[in-house]
Every structure is written in structure tokens, then in C-alpha cells.
Scaffold this active site. Structure first.
Site, PDB file in Angstrom:
ATOM      1  CE  LYS A 100      -4.295  -1.366   2.274  1.00  0.00           C
ATOM      2  NZ  LYS A 100      -5.019  -1.289   3.558  1.00  0.00           N
TER       3      LYS A 100
ATOM      4  CE1 TYR B 227      11.506  -1.755  -0.881  1.00  0.00           C
ATOM      5  CE2 TYR B 227      12.876  -3.144  -2.255  1.00  0.00           C
ATOM      6  CZ  TYR B 227      12.676  -1.959  -1.574  1.00  0.00           C
ATOM      7  OH  TYR B 227      13.655  -0.990  -1.592  1.00  0.00           O
TER       8      TYR B 227
HETATM    9  P1  NAD Z   1      14.550   3.262   5.652  1.00  0.00           P
HETATM   10  O1  NAD Z   1      13.664   2.130   6.076  1.00  0.00           O
HETATM   11  O2  NAD Z   1      15.648   3.662   6.555  1.00  0.00           O
HETATM   12  O3  NAD Z   1      13.698   4.559   5.337  1.00  0.00           O
HETATM   13  C1  NAD Z   1      12.376   4.527   4.868  1.00  0.00           C
HETATM   14  C2  NAD Z   1      11.607   5.616   5.599  1.00  0.00           C
HETATM   15  O4  NAD Z   1      10.258   5.643   5.103  1.00  0.00           O
HETATM   16  C3  NAD Z   1      11.524   5.380   7.103  1.00  0.00           C
HETATM   17  O5  NAD Z   1      11.836   6.552   7.802  1.00  0.00           O
HETATM   18  C4  NAD Z   1      10.066   4.967   7.322  1.00  0.00           C
HETATM   19  O6  NAD Z   1       9.601   5.291   8.611  1.00  0.00           O
HETATM   20  C5  NAD Z   1       9.367   5.728   6.214  1.00  0.00           C
HETATM   21  N1  NAD Z   1       8.088   5.140   5.788  1.00  0.00           N
HETATM   22  C6  NAD Z   1       7.856   3.847   5.458  1.00  0.00           C
HETATM   23  N2  NAD Z   1       6.583   3.690   5.098  1.00  0.00           N
HETATM   24  C7  NAD Z   1       5.988   4.902   5.197  1.00  0.00           C
HETATM   25  C8  NAD Z   1       4.686   5.380   4.977  1.00  0.00           C
HETATM   26  N3  NAD Z   1       3.695   4.568   4.561  1.00  0.00           N
HETATM   27  N4  NAD Z   1       4.428   6.702   5.184  1.00  0.00           N
HETATM   28  C9  NAD Z   1       5.404   7.536   5.614  1.00  0.00           C
HETATM   29  N5  NAD Z   1       6.673   7.139   5.852  1.00  0.00           N
HETATM   30  C10 NAD Z   1       6.955   5.837   5.646  1.00  0.00           C
HETATM   31  O7  NAD Z   1      15.121   2.857   4.219  1.00  0.00           O
HETATM   32  P2  NAD Z   1      16.168   3.597   3.269  1.00  0.00           P
HETATM   33  O8  NAD Z   1      17.276   2.664   3.046  1.00  0.00           O
HETATM   34  O9  NAD Z   1      16.420   4.967   3.742  1.00  0.00           O
HETATM   35  O10 NAD Z   1      15.322   3.657   1.909  1.00  0.00           O
HETATM   36  C11 NAD Z   1      14.719   4.840   1.446  1.00  0.00           C
HETATM   37  C12 NAD Z   1      14.096   4.591   0.082  1.00  0.00           C
HETATM   38  O11 NAD Z   1      15.110   4.191  -0.844  1.00  0.00           O
HETATM   39  C13 NAD Z   1      13.051   3.484   0.084  1.00  0.00           C
HETATM   40  O12 NAD Z   1      11.987   3.863  -0.758  1.00  0.00           O
HETATM   41  C14 NAD Z   1      13.781   2.300  -0.494  1.00  0.00           C
HETATM   42  O13 NAD Z   1      12.912   1.413  -1.159  1.00  0.00           O
HETATM   43  C15 NAD Z   1      14.759   2.964  -1.452  1.00  0.00           C
HETATM   44  N6  NAD Z   1      15.953   2.118  -1.672  1.00  0.00           N
HETATM   45  C16 NAD Z   1      16.925   2.036  -0.713  1.00  0.00           C
HETATM   46  C17 NAD Z   1      18.020   1.213  -0.927  1.00  0.00           C
HETATM   47  C18 NAD Z   1      19.147   1.099   0.063  1.00  0.00           C
HETATM   48  O14 NAD Z   1      20.069   0.312  -0.171  1.00  0.00           O
HETATM   49  N7  NAD Z   1      19.171   1.822   1.153  1.00  0.00           N
HETATM   50  C19 NAD Z   1      18.112   0.467  -2.119  1.00  0.00           C
HETATM   51  C20 NAD Z   1      17.087   0.565  -3.042  1.00  0.00           C
HETATM   52  C21 NAD Z   1      16.015   1.409  -2.815  1.00  0.00           C
END
Ligand code: NAD
Ligand code: UDP
Length: 310
Positions: A90, A144
């Protein structure tokens, strides 16, 4: 001065992005429901008058005025996104609709953080943006992977139907300070285990590969993409590829740890190989990572040491 909305701004990547955008002279609104993020990651930003925080779930509609939107909200570590798969799906699907509608209302640019997971367990190596992927639609990673794929589709359909200015980046494994030490990703697990002298938990035989990008490199690439006049998608990651055994050895070596390696089953649908082809990012954004794994791990280990001593 631009007003920039960062969803997921209290998470690992989002907190670095908020800080970098403030340094560039923007007003930053951080939206996060703190599902995997933490106010600790953004505590030092609260003193900046150009920073504000809204505790909000992007599954619900949002109404703020802004010029640019970076959508990073989504749990990113496999244990966290699998904990409540319906919420994860979602977040990607309803979340992006809410944000694209907000972008339309404000006539704002929107950058969506997609992922190398859209390539699934890839049959092409390294992965180019033109590869459509090998994704299981009904497995434990699908909430995901498929959520992120649908979000990309929504972005491109809003661009075609409403002429919205969208950007898509596909992020490959990134690590660094502000990663939650307990979020279950491989770099944070190995560093924590090595610092505590516990077994290093390798899933499978450790020959699977990932390519690790240090956070400051990635943030520079994200901001360059927002300023770029095309939609992508563009891969952002470090093409230096390592097996999980090599990563474990490096972490043990840098920490001079007594930890041993333990092996357990490889999780279902765990990709065997992953490495970005970053030709497009180099050509179009004049971007490539500068920090190698050794240097990045040292900085990350320092961060985790401070946390353990607190
Ligand atoms: P993270 O889990 O540290 O950060 C995600 C943040 O989104 C968190 O602060 C969480 O509380 C918030 N969040 C989650 N669902 C939410 C919602 N429904 N409403 C509001 N806030 C919400 O992860 P990250 O590593 O910082 O990743 C950030 C983004 O980058 C993500 O979208 C992830 O898919 C993408 N990404 C990260 C990586 C990586 O290696 N770090 C790789 C590919 C993609
Ligand atoms: N992994 C591991 N031990 C751990 C955590 C992860 O061997 O303690 C493996 C995992 O099975 C995968 C790789 O490391 O093959 C990267 O996992 P991570 O969860 O960091 O990210 P992914 O790229 O799979 O989303």
C-alpha cells in the site's frame, strides 16, 4: 527559495537527503510515519528554521505546498518490508498515487526512489535500465518488488497523461551512517555482529553478490537526477561487486574481530547476482561514486561504534 517535500525523510537515506537539501538553501518538509525511521536521524535538523517534520503515513492523502517532492517512504530492508507486506504494498501503490496527485496540484517535480529489486533475480548481468527483470509476482519479496514496479508505472503514466515532471531512480544497495543497526540488512548485521564478537550470519553459501554504494555518493546522484531534464529511469549505485563472503572478511578485518562465520539457509527468491550498469548515470548526470567499500565501511563502523558505546 524552493520548498522541498521529502517523504521517508526520517529514514536512513531520507535523513541525509534532508540535510543535503537544507545545505543547498532549500526549505525542507520531512514527512514520515516513523515505521522504520527515527527522530534521532533528524534531531540535529530541528534547530534549522527551514526544516519541518510532519508525522504522516503516505497511504493517506497529504496536502502541503511544495515545488519538489522526493518520495523515499517505504521500508527497505527485507525483514521490515516482509513484516507487514500489505502495508509495504500500500505504501508503494497508494503512496505514489497520493504524491503524484499532490505534485499535480502544486505543479511540482516528483522524484521516485525505485530499486534494483525491480530487476528481481536478474538473468542479465550487470543490470541495465533497459532490462525488464525477472520478478516473482507472488513470493515473499513481491510486496516490495512489485509495489516498486507499479509505482514506476504510475509515474510514467502521470507523465504521459498529465505531462507531470517525474524522475525515477533505481537505487542499488547503499550503506552508511544512520542505517538502523537492527534493520536486518547485510552491512548493518555484519558490522554489529563483528563489533560484538558474535557469529557473522551468512545466508546461503555466501557466493551471492551485491554492489555497495556509500550514502554520500548516492545522495549526490539523487539531487543531480532531480535537476536533470529527463525522467529516466536511471540506475544509481556503485558497480564494485562483492560476494557476501568477501564482505564478511572485509568487515572482520577492519574491526579486527574475533567473530566466526556461520551459515544458514538462503531466503526465498534472494537474488544471486546484483551489479548496476551506470553508463547512463555517467553520461547523463556526470555522476559516479567516489568512495570505495573499504573507506565507506570504515566510516560506517565508526558510526556503529558510537551507537554501541551510548
Ligand atoms: P529506511 O527504512 O531507513 O527509510 C524509509 C523511511 O520511510 C523510514 O523513515 C520509514 O519510517 C518511512 N516510511 C515507510 N513507510 C511509510 C509510509 N507509509 N508513510 C510515511 N513514511 C513511511 O530505508 P532507506 O534505506 O532509507 O530507503 C529509502 C528509500 O530508498 C526506500 O523507498 C527504499 O525502497 C529505497 N531504496 C533504498 C536502498 C538502500 O540500499 N538503502 C536500495 C534501493 C532502494
Ligand atoms: N545477508 C546475509 N546475512 C545477513 C543479512 C543478509 O548473508 O545477516 C545476505 C542476503 O541473503 C542477501 C545479501 O546479504 O543475499 C544482501 O541482503 P540485504 O538484506 O542487505 O539486501 P537485499 O539486497 O537482499 O535487498
Amino acid at each position: 527559495m524552493k520548498t522541498v517535500l521529502v517523504t521517508g525523510g526520517a529514514g536512513f537515506l531520507g535523513s541525509h537527503l534532508c540535510e543535503a537539501l537544507l545545505k543547498k538553501g532549500n526549505k525542507v518538509i520531512c514527512v514520515d510515519n516513523l515505521y522504520t525511521g527515527s527522530e534521532n536521524n533528524i534531531s540535529k535538523l530541528f534547530t534549522d528554521k527551514n526544516f519541518s517534520f510532519i508525522n504522516h503515513d503516505i497511504i493517506e492523502k497529504l496536502d502541503v505546498e511544495c515545488d519538489e517532492i522526493y518520495n523515499l517512504a517505504c521500508p527497505a530492508s527485507p525483514p521490515h518490508y516482509q513484516k507487514n507486506p500489505v502495508f509495504t504494498l500500500k505504501t508503494s501503490v497508494l503512496g505514489i498515487i497520493n504524491l503524484l496527485e499532490l505534485a499535480r496540484k502544486n505543479n511540482a517535480r516528483l522524484l521516485h526512489a525505485s530499486t534494483s529489486e525491480v530487476y528481481g533475480d536478474p538473468l542479465e548481468h550487470p543490470q541495465k535500465e533497459s532490462y525488464w527483470g525477472n520478478v516473482n509476482p507472488i513470493g515473499i519479496r513481491s510486496c516490495y518488488d512489485e509495489g516498486k514496479r507499479v509505482a514506476e508505472t504510475f509515474c510514467m503514466d502521470y507523465k504521459r497523461k498529465y505531462d507531470l515532471d517525474v524522475k525515477i531512480i533505481r537505487i542499488f544497495n547503499t550503506y552508511g551512517p544512520n542505517m538502523d543497526k537492527d534493520d536486518g540488512r547485510v552491512v548493518s548485521n555484519f558490522i554489529n555482529q563483528a563489533l560484538k564478537g558474535k557469529d557473522i550470519t551468512i545466508y546461503g553459501d555466501g557466493t551471492q553478490t551485491r554492489s555497495f554504494c556509500y550514502v554520500s555518493d548516492l545522495i549526490e546522484g539523487i539531487i543531480k537526477m532531480m535537476e536533470f531534464n529527463e525522467s529516466g529511469p536511471i540506475n544509481l549505485g556503485n558497480p564494485n561487486e562483492f560476494t557476501m563472503l568477501e564482505l564478511a572478511d572485509k568487515v572482520i578485518d577492519l574491526i579486527d574481530s574475533k567473530s566466526k562465520i556461520s551459515f544458514s539457509n538462503l531466503p526465498e527468491d534472494d537474488p544471486k547476482l546484483r551489479k548496476p550498469d551506470i553508463t547512463l548515470a555517467k553520461e547523463k548526470l556526470d555522476w559516479e561514486p567516489k568512495i570505495n567499500l573499504q573507506e565507506g565501511l570504515k566510516k560506517t563502523i565508526e558510526y556503529f561504534k558510537k551507537g554501541i558505546n551510548q
